[in-house]
Design a protein around this motif. Structure first.
Motif, PDB file in Angstrom:
ATOM      1  N   PHE A  59       0.829  -1.203   0.000  1.00  0.00           N
ATOM      2  CA  PHE A  59       0.000   0.000   0.000  1.00  0.00           C
ATOM      3  C   PHE A  59       0.864   1.254   0.000  1.00  0.00           C
ATOM      4  CE2 PHE A  59      -2.077   3.421   2.383  1.00  0.00           C
ATOM      5  CZ  PHE A  59      -3.219   3.605   1.613  1.00  0.00           C
ATOM      6  N   HIS A  60       2.020   1.165   0.664  1.00  0.00           N
ATOM      7  CA  HIS A  60       2.890   2.321   0.831  1.00  0.00           C
ATOM      8  C   HIS A  60       4.162   2.230  -0.020  1.00  0.00           C
ATOM      9  CE1 HIS A  60       4.264  -0.791   3.619  1.00  0.00           C
ATOM     10  NE2 HIS A  60       5.464  -0.281   3.466  1.00  0.00           N
ATOM     11  N   ARG A  61       4.199   1.298  -0.967  1.00  0.00           N
ATOM     12  CA  ARG A  61       5.437   1.123  -1.728  1.00  0.00           C
ATOM     13  C   ARG A  61       5.137   0.568  -3.112  1.00  0.00           C
ATOM     14  NH1 ARG A  61      10.676  -2.735  -0.806  1.00  0.00           N
ATOM     15  NH2 ARG A  61      12.259  -1.201  -1.399  1.00  0.00           N
ATOM     16  N   GLY A  62       5.926   1.037  -4.092  1.00  0.00           N
ATOM     17  CA  GLY A  62       5.815   0.549  -5.455  1.00  0.00           C
ATOM     18  C   GLY A  62       6.938   1.137  -6.286  1.00  0.00           C
ATOM     19  N   SER A  63       6.808   1.017  -7.614  1.00  0.00           N
ATOM     20  CA  SER A  63       7.842   1.571  -8.497  1.00  0.00           C
ATOM     21  C   SER A  63       7.417   2.898  -9.118  1.00  0.00           C
ATOM     22  CB  SER A  63       8.203   0.573  -9.598  1.00  0.00           C
ATOM     23  OG  SER A  63       7.088   0.312 -10.436  1.00  0.00           O
ATOM     24  N   LEU A  64       6.144   3.253  -9.003  1.00  0.00           N
ATOM     25  CA  LEU A  64       5.659   4.554  -9.458  1.00  0.00           C
ATOM     26  C   LEU A  64       4.394   4.893  -8.686  1.00  0.00           C
ATOM     27  CD1 LEU A  64       3.716   4.415 -12.824  1.00  0.00           C
ATOM     28  CD2 LEU A  64       4.462   2.347 -11.643  1.00  0.00           C
ATOM     29  N   ASN A  65       4.054   6.177  -8.683  1.00  0.00           N
ATOM     30  CA  ASN A  65       2.898   6.624  -7.934  1.00  0.00           C
ATOM     31  C   ASN A  65       2.027   7.493  -8.826  1.00  0.00           C
ATOM     32  OD1 ASN A  65       1.290   8.422  -6.021  1.00  0.00           O
ATOM     33  ND2 ASN A  65       2.293   7.046  -4.553  1.00  0.00           N
ATOM     34  N   HIS A  66       0.742   7.126  -8.923  1.00  0.00           N
ATOM     35  CA  HIS A  66      -0.201   7.887  -9.745  1.00  0.00           C
ATOM     36  C   HIS A  66      -1.385   8.278  -8.879  1.00  0.00           C
ATOM     37  CE1 HIS A  66      -2.362   9.301 -13.231  1.00  0.00           C
ATOM     38  NE2 HIS A  66      -3.354   8.447 -13.006  1.00  0.00           N
ATOM     39  N   GLN A  67      -1.605   9.580  -8.765  1.00  0.00           N
ATOM     40  CA  GLN A  67      -2.707  10.119  -7.958  1.00  0.00           C
ATOM     41  C   GLN A  67      -2.664   9.553  -6.538  1.00  0.00           C
ATOM     42  OE1 GLN A  67      -6.301   9.457 -10.231  1.00  0.00           O
ATOM     43  NE2 GLN A  67      -5.798  11.067 -11.700  1.00  0.00           N
ATOM     44  N   PHE A  68      -1.457   9.538  -5.985  1.00  0.00           N
ATOM     45  CA  PHE A  68      -1.201   9.109  -4.608  1.00  0.00           C
ATOM     46  C   PHE A  68      -1.514   7.626  -4.367  1.00  0.00           C
ATOM     47  CE2 PHE A  68      -1.928  13.661  -4.554  1.00  0.00           C
ATOM     48  CZ  PHE A  68      -0.784  14.108  -3.906  1.00  0.00           C
TER      49      PHE A  68
ATOM     50  N   LEU B 269      16.469   9.190  -4.894  1.00  0.00           N
ATOM     51  CA  LEU B 269      15.558   9.165  -6.038  1.00  0.00           C
ATOM     52  C   LEU B 269      14.170   9.696  -5.710  1.00  0.00           C
ATOM     53  CD1 LEU B 269      16.358   5.624  -7.549  1.00  0.00           C
ATOM     54  CD2 LEU B 269      17.356   7.834  -8.161  1.00  0.00           C
ATOM     55  N   ARG B 270      13.978  10.142  -4.460  1.00  0.00           N
ATOM     56  CA  ARG B 270      12.657  10.557  -4.009  1.00  0.00           C
ATOM     57  C   ARG B 270      12.522  12.089  -3.933  1.00  0.00           C
ATOM     58  NH1 ARG B 270       9.607   6.808  -1.048  1.00  0.00           N
ATOM     59  NH2 ARG B 270      10.546   4.741  -0.889  1.00  0.00           N
ATOM     60  N   GLN B 271      11.292  12.540  -4.075  1.00  0.00           N
ATOM     61  CA  GLN B 271      11.002  13.925  -3.739  1.00  0.00           C
ATOM     62  C   GLN B 271      11.047  14.044  -2.219  1.00  0.00           C
ATOM     63  OE1 GLN B 271       8.054  16.098  -6.040  1.00  0.00           O
ATOM     64  NE2 GLN B 271       7.476  14.209  -7.080  1.00  0.00           N
ATOM     65  N   TRP B 272      11.710  15.072  -1.725  1.00  0.00           N
ATOM     66  CA  TRP B 272      11.972  15.115  -0.291  1.00  0.00           C
ATOM     67  C   TRP B 272      11.148  16.145   0.469  1.00  0.00           C
ATOM     68  CZ3 TRP B 272      14.226  19.632   1.729  1.00  0.00           C
ATOM     69  CH2 TRP B 272      14.736  20.528   0.780  1.00  0.00           C
ATOM     70  N   LYS B 273      10.261  16.861  -0.212  1.00  0.00           N
ATOM     71  CA  LYS B 273       9.395  17.785   0.504  1.00  0.00           C
ATOM     72  C   LYS B 273       8.116  18.013  -0.303  1.00  0.00           C
ATOM     73  CE  LYS B 273      11.461  22.012  -1.406  1.00  0.00           C
ATOM     74  NZ  LYS B 273      12.100  23.313  -1.078  1.00  0.00           N
ATOM     75  N   GLY B 274       7.160  18.660   0.326  1.00  0.00           N
ATOM     76  CA  GLY B 274       5.900  18.971  -0.343  1.00  0.00           C
ATOM     77  C   GLY B 274       4.922  17.814  -0.292  1.00  0.00           C
ATOM     78  N   LYS B 275       3.776  17.987  -0.948  1.00  0.00           N
ATOM     79  CA  LYS B 275       2.716  16.978  -0.883  1.00  0.00           C
ATOM     80  C   LYS B 275       3.082  15.693  -1.618  1.00  0.00           C
ATOM     81  CE  LYS B 275      -0.148  18.554  -4.802  1.00  0.00           C
ATOM     82  NZ  LYS B 275      -1.521  18.959  -5.176  1.00  0.00           N
ATOM     83  N   TYR B 276       4.092  15.762  -2.498  1.00  0.00           N
ATOM     84  CA  TYR B 276       4.524  14.561  -3.208  1.00  0.00           C
ATOM     85  C   TYR B 276       5.752  13.921  -2.550  1.00  0.00           C
ATOM     86  CZ  TYR B 276       1.439  16.453  -6.791  1.00  0.00           C
ATOM     87  OH  TYR B 276       0.342  16.946  -7.462  1.00  0.00           O
ATOM     88  N   ARG B 277       6.017  14.290  -1.332  1.00  0.00           N
ATOM     89  CA  ARG B 277       7.179  13.769  -0.616  1.00  0.00           C
ATOM     90  C   ARG B 277       7.173  12.238  -0.603  1.00  0.00           C
ATOM     91  NH1 ARG B 277       8.470  12.505   4.863  1.00  0.00           N
ATOM     92  NH2 ARG B 277      10.633  13.044   5.385  1.00  0.00           N
ATOM     93  N   GLY B 278       8.314  11.654  -0.937  1.00  0.00           N
ATOM     94  CA  GLY B 278       8.463  10.197  -0.956  1.00  0.00           C
ATOM     95  C   GLY B 278       8.217   9.570  -2.310  1.00  0.00           C
ATOM     96  N   GLN B 279       7.578  10.296  -3.219  1.00  0.00           N
ATOM     97  CA  GLN B 279       7.341   9.773  -4.559  1.00  0.00           C
ATOM     98  C   GLN B 279       8.601   9.944  -5.421  1.00  0.00           C
ATOM     99  OE1 GLN B 279       3.724  11.203  -6.395  1.00  0.00           O
ATOM    100  NE2 GLN B 279       2.557  11.061  -4.489  1.00  0.00           N
ATOM    101  N   PRO B 280       8.672   9.242  -6.564  1.00  0.00           N
ATOM    102  CA  PRO B 280       9.849   9.405  -7.427  1.00  0.00           C
ATOM    103  C   PRO B 280      10.068  10.864  -7.826  1.00  0.00           C
ATOM    104  CG  PRO B 280       8.568   7.505  -8.130  1.00  0.00           C
ATOM    105  CD  PRO B 280       7.742   8.211  -7.083  1.00  0.00           C
ATOM    106  N   ALA B 281      11.317  11.304  -7.749  1.00  0.00           N
ATOM    107  CA  ALA B 281      11.677  12.668  -8.162  1.00  0.00           C
ATOM    108  C   ALA B 281      11.794  12.671  -9.681  1.00  0.00           C
ATOM    109  CB  ALA B 281      12.994  13.086  -7.509  1.00  0.00           C
TER     110      ALA B 281
END
Length: 329
Positions: free
Chosen positions: A248-257, A292-304
């Motif tokens: 639920f909290h992990r994958g290779s890409l993130n679409h619409q959270f 490889l992650r975005q480190w701030k903002g609402k997309y934090r933790g998703q691929p940069a």
């Protein structure tokens, strides 16, 4: 007290969708105008060089903590041409290895292809070819998509058959495009049967001969539980070694959270073995390091990612790489 040496060798096999690795040169044969100085993405030589630096840095670290060396094989998706591949393997972070690559231009109208990087000290290719995928729309018109790259060779002394994939996207809707990916899976399996004349098909199950070692990797634009994978590939004698990584909290890409695991590696059951001097599967993982992650903002933790639409973000890719560790006694 001395530390005993390992009784096995380890090799990393990875796959990475690098998100539109284009040079900044307009190619009149493909639709790449966006990736030029005057295109909508304002793609400059400087941005291209930054992209090469980031992607090469990421590849150099995949599996390194476990093996102490660069990956033996890296399947790639969304590369434009041989030039970008040459520019990539000559980056300082990869030049320390002896990488070469295999690539064919595909009929994809965007000009994005798949390719295979390989360490020439570990992998010796003997044959390669693009598998042209035949899809048609409801009007019977050819629907151009990426080829599957097939490579046969010897990895650390073990003969292997490798398929690098980038299946049709979900851009026109998941349900609308499901049938395309199911069809691509079917055409891949047909090629497997041709390459292994001793295989036996019974009740939709394909039994490969024991020594027919196969690695199927790619961006399948489907998750492990979707029909194209679960019913199209796995019943043919394959193990999706990356499937347990999807959470639920992990994958290779993130679409619409929501996390997806479109990037996957599947292996023939023959790679689960205890044969002396033969490769065998050890473990799989997602390389989702903080770098490889975005480190701030609402997309934090998703691929940069490099782009969000036409908005330049300067990151690595909108996908994380996945990888498998193989051992040889």
């Amino acid at each position: 007290m001395s530390i005993p040496s390992q009784s096995f060798e380890q090799y990393t096999v990875a796959f990475y969708n690098v998100e539109n690795l284009f040079d900044a040169i307009n190619d009149p044969q493909v639709v790449d105008e966006d990736f030029t100085d005057f295109g909508r993405k304002n793609w400059t030589e400087n941005r291209y060089q930054k992209k090469l630096t980031k992607i090469s840095d990421a590849i150099s670290k995949i599996g390194f903590e476990l093996t102490g060396k660069l990956p033996a094989l890296v399947g790639l998706a969304e590369v434009e041409n041989k030039k970008v591949l040459h520019d990539l393997i000559t980056q300082p972070k990869l030049a320390q290895s002896t990488y070469d690559f295999i690539h064919y231009n595909s009929p994809d109208e965007r000009g994005i292809d798949v390719a295979l990087l390989y360490d020439t000290r570990v992998f010796i290719p003997s044959h390669s070819e693009p598998l042209v995928i035949h899809l048609e729309n409801e009007e019977g018109v050819r629907d151009a998509t990426r080829d599957i790259l097939y490579v046969e060779g010897v990895l650390a002394g073990t003969p292997v058959h490798i398929y690098v994939n980038h299946w049709p996207s979900r851009r026109d809707g998941t349900e609308t495009t499901d049938a395309k990916r199911v069809e691509v899976a079917s055409q891949l399996v047909q090629h497997l049967e041709k390459k292994d004349p001793n295989s036996k098909r019974t009740d939709q199950h394909l039994e490969l001969k024991e020594a027919h070692h196969v690695i199927i990797m790619g961006d399948f634009n489907d998750d492990p539980e979707n029909k194209s994978i679960k019913e199209g590939i796995l019943p043919m004698g394959f193990d999706n070694i990356t499937a347990p990584l999807k959470k639920f909290h992990r994958g290779s890409l993130n679409h619409q959270f929501k996390w997806n695991l479109f990037d996957q590696i599947m292996i023939s059951e023959s790679l689960h073995n205890d044969v002396p001097n033969s490769l065998y599967f050890h473990k799989a993982d997602i390389f989702d390091d903080i770098m490889l992650r975005q480190w701030k903002g609402k997309y934090r933790g998703q691929p940069a990612r490099t782009f969000a639409g036409n908005n330049y973000k300067g990151g690595y890719s909108d996908h994380f790489p996945v990888f498998a560790l193989f051992r040889r006694n």
